[in-house]
Design a protein around this motif. Sequence first.
Motif, short mmCIF file in Angstrom:
data_model
loop_
_atom_site.label_atom_id
_atom_site.label_comp_id
_atom_site.label_asym_id
_atom_site.label_seq_id
_atom_site.Cartn_x
_atom_site.Cartn_y
_atom_site.Cartn_z
N SER A 143 0.85 -1.19 0.00
CA SER A 143 0.00 0.00 0.00
C SER A 143 0.89 1.24 0.00
CB SER A 143 -0.95 -0.03 1.21
OG SER A 143 -1.83 1.07 1.20
N HIS A 147 -2.64 6.54 1.39
CA HIS A 147 -4.00 6.18 1.81
C HIS A 147 -4.50 7.16 2.87
CE1 HIS A 147 -2.58 4.41 5.67
NE2 HIS A 147 -3.86 4.42 6.01
N ASN A 152 -9.83 10.98 1.89
CA ASN A 152 -9.75 9.82 1.00
C ASN A 152 -10.80 8.78 1.37
OD1 ASN A 152 -8.78 8.05 -0.98
ND2 ASN A 152 -7.24 7.17 0.39
N SER A 172 -4.70 7.52 -4.34
CA SER A 172 -4.98 7.33 -2.92
C SER A 172 -6.15 6.38 -2.71
CB SER A 172 -5.22 8.67 -2.24
OG SER A 172 -6.31 9.36 -2.82
N LYS A 175 -4.78 2.86 -3.05
CA LYS A 175 -3.96 2.45 -1.92
C LYS A 175 -4.80 2.18 -0.67
CE LYS A 175 -1.27 1.49 -3.99
NZ LYS A 175 -0.33 0.36 -4.12
N LEU A 176 -5.88 2.94 -0.51
CA LEU A 176 -6.85 2.62 0.54
C LEU A 176 -7.48 1.27 0.25
CD1 LEU A 176 -8.64 3.28 2.98
CD2 LEU A 176 -10.09 4.65 1.45
N ARG A 272 -2.90 2.80 10.59
CA ARG A 272 -3.64 3.14 9.37
C ARG A 272 -4.83 3.99 9.76
NH1 ARG A 272 -4.44 -2.97 8.14
NH2 ARG A 272 -2.96 -3.09 9.85
N ALA A 276 -9.34 2.99 6.60
CA ALA A 276 -8.67 1.75 6.18
C ALA A 276 -8.93 0.60 7.13
CB ALA A 276 -7.17 2.00 6.06
#
Length: 312
Positions: A143, A147, A152, A172, A175-176, A272, A276
């Motif tokens: 990732s 994120h 996001n 983003s 990646k989340l 995170r 996430a």
Amino acid sequence: MAHTPRWNATDIPDQTGRTAVVTGANSGLGLATVDALARAGAHVVLAVRDPRRGEAAADTVRGARGSVEVRRLDLADLASVRAFAAGWQGPLDLLINNAGVMNIPESRTKDGFERQFGTNHLGHFALTNLLLPHVTDRVVTVSSGAHRLPGNHIHFDNLNLTGSYRPITAYSQSKLANLLFTLELQRRLAAAGSPVRALAAHPGWAATNLQGADASALRRVVMRVGNRVVAQDNRAGALPTLYAATQDLPGTSYLGPDGLGEMRGAPTMVGRTAAASDAGTAGRLWQASEELTGVAFPSLDGQEVTAEAARP
């Protein structure tokens, strides 16, 4: 006080007899990951879009204690993903979902998905589920600190960002999605009674060729400066992935650098965002990904897990 040495690739346990697949392995973080695993004795498959470039990359690793081979895989083409998985035989100890594109101009995969979401998430989603019956140990998905971009979220009403595309927003989101995928994959593996673990990692700021494809000329300049001043090299950037791949860690662990802002440093467990960590969003993303790719969580040892099974 005694000095504690920082963990590095020489601390990887013996990987003799283990097989790994690394996507996006012909340069950058992927090649550094291949090199370290092969030096530790593993047989590593470079899963790459361009086999010719893959062979050139493999030549830089050959001679290590382990072994390497190259197989074609284009994550932006689900037919290629299916062909790669269909050609796999035997156990696969380790799948490292490393490949990715970052902040590129708007474009589509062969199947019509926005390219960053389609490559970084959907391609790896399909690959993982198709290979999962062969996986014996773990899946590690790479990732990014991106994120954490404020606001996001997963744009469920417009996953392709049609009409509202911004390169950073798309990156983003993807990646989340990697972290939500890891969360839901681990839940399903546990519900199926599988010993396989799903983990994630991010490299911090690593100097790779990803930045050179940025859609913004200004960001490309900033990235070039940052690569010289702030960034780690590829080998250091690969350490969180390697740590996640080879250490005894629980499922859903997320590894990154331990330095300021998680930009550089030795690998460690990192946090995170709440977005996430949302199990409901992770389940919803999984369902949407199944519908988009036509690939579902497989039956493991005859026990199939549906989207609703074992959900609290």
